[in-house]
Design an enzyme around this catalytic site. Structure first.
Site, short mmCIF file in Angstrom:
data_model
loop_
_atom_site.label_atom_id
_atom_site.label_comp_id
_atom_site.label_asym_id
_atom_site.label_seq_id
_atom_site.Cartn_x
_atom_site.Cartn_y
_atom_site.Cartn_z
N HIS A 105 0.11 28.79 -2.47
CA HIS A 105 1.22 27.87 -2.73
C HIS A 105 0.77 26.73 -3.67
O HIS A 105 0.83 25.55 -3.32
CB HIS A 105 1.76 27.30 -1.42
CG HIS A 105 3.18 26.82 -1.54
ND1 HIS A 105 4.07 26.84 -0.51
CD2 HIS A 105 3.87 26.28 -2.59
CE1 HIS A 105 5.24 26.36 -0.89
NE2 HIS A 105 5.15 26.01 -2.16
N ARG A 164 10.34 30.45 -2.14
CA ARG A 164 10.04 30.23 -0.73
C ARG A 164 9.78 31.59 -0.08
O ARG A 164 10.45 32.57 -0.40
CB ARG A 164 11.18 29.51 -0.01
CG ARG A 164 11.37 28.07 -0.44
CD ARG A 164 10.25 27.16 0.05
NE ARG A 164 10.40 25.79 -0.43
CZ ARG A 164 9.81 25.31 -1.52
NH1 ARG A 164 9.03 26.08 -2.25
NH2 ARG A 164 9.99 24.05 -1.87
N GLU A 174 3.11 29.78 6.42
CA GLU A 174 1.94 29.31 5.66
C GLU A 174 1.13 28.32 6.49
O GLU A 174 1.69 27.54 7.26
CB GLU A 174 2.40 28.66 4.35
CG GLU A 174 3.12 29.61 3.43
CD GLU A 174 3.61 28.94 2.15
OE1 GLU A 174 3.44 27.70 1.99
OE2 GLU A 174 4.18 29.66 1.30
#
Length: 329
Positions: A286, A238, A267
């Site tokens: 991601h 994370r 993000e």
């Protein structure tokens, strides 16, 4: 009336048909644009089940609005976007998608390590931009991976699977975890180390720890300064476990050699993000578990969890183990 399901991202119809056959299902019309907060709140008020993604904040207000809500199925291993305490208090099951993405995420993690170490992205762009004019002995020379020391922070399923891949490169593998893993030590030949020793000794540091109050901002400027100057930092956990400004400053100062990042504090990031200006940073959007096969399996697991819960059964991958269904309405 049929139970009502709301899905916060557009998914292939074939994958959600098992829900449509049993329930009234509505789905947000975009797969790449988050559902607006006001729409999420309105849908939560009607929903018996929410099918969510990690970018959705399923906080106390959403869960409180869900007077009929019985289950939240999150399309991720992580669940830090969901208020578990409130969910349990209100008899709402929270489910995630572990196991099905372990190998895929481990593949991506090791690919990111290799890309950063051998300057793969930088080299590919070098060719595409027409800069390759001649061969030279140290053209885009990177770092070897084999026989180096790998430090894994967070030795869960994905961490162990990454370690398995590293054994094929004859790496010396250290790990730091809340609890020791004697079975992994025996089977994989990994060695437990304190966080400080791992940081000092490793040539590659891979962060795979979940985001908790204890791991938030775990990687500070002080931590980066303790690493080898030749070290490469990889984060596939994370973004919030890393102080991004500290990482940027460490890279600029030459305190570490490079970084491979699949996650960020906020993000999605934009093209003007400071870390993207650095040639020794490999940045990905991601995509740790993003293979067609794995994302399909993740969706199917969410569907199974919703059906099980609405049928009065315990879901397959329950996160809040203290969950007990309440009579709604």
């Amino acid at each position: 009336m049929k139970p009502y399901i709301y899905i916060t991202r557009k998914l292939p119809d074939a994958l959600v048909n098992p829900l449509k056959e049993k329930y009234d299902v509505q789905m947000w019309k975009h797969d790449d644009i988050p559902v607006p907060r006001e729409i999420l709140m309105e849908e939560a008020k009607k929903a018996d089940a929410l099918f969510t993604v990690l970018a959705d904040s399923i906080d106390e207000s959403v869960l409180t609005a869900g007077k009929n809500l019985k289950v939240v199925a999150n399309l991720a291993v992580g669940f830090n976007n969901i208020d578990l305490k409130t969910a349990s208090e209100k008899g709402i099951a929270v489910c995630n998608t572990p196991d099905v993405l372990t190998d895929t995420t481990a593949d991506l993690t090791f690919a990111l390590l290799m890309a950063a170490a051998r300057r793969i992205v930088e080299a590919a762009e070098f060719v595409k931009e027409g800069k390759w004019q001649a061969w030279s002995p140290f053209l885009l020379a990177g770092n070897d991976i084999h026989h180096k020391t790998l430090g894994i922070v967070g030795m869960g399923r994905i961490g162990e699977t990454v370690a398995k891949r590293a054994t094929g490169f004859d790496m010396n593998i250290l790990y730091f975890n809340r609890t020791r893993k004697p079975k992994a030590e025996k089977q994989l030949g990994v060695t437990y180390a304190s966080f400080e020793d791992l940081v000092k000794q490793s040539d590659f540091i891979i962060c795979l720890t979940p985001l908790t109050p204890e791991t938030s901002n775990m990687f500070t400027r002080e931590v980066f300064q303790k690493m080898k100057q030749s070290a490469i930092f990889i984060n596939v956990s994370r973004g919030a476990v890393v102080d991004e400004q500290a990482l940027y400053e460490a890279l600029i100062a030459g305190e570490i050699a490079g970084a491979g990042l699949d996650v960020f504090q906020k993000e999605p990031i934009t093209a003007d993000h400071p870390l993207l200006k650095l040639p020794n940073v490999v940045a990905l959007p991601h995509i740790g578990s993003s293979s067609t096969e794995t994302r399909t399996a993740m969706v199917q697991l969410c569907v199974e969890n919703i059906i099980s819960t609405l049928d009065g059964k315990e879901p397959k991958t329950l996160v809040n183990k203290d969950w007990r269904p309440l009579v709604k309405g």
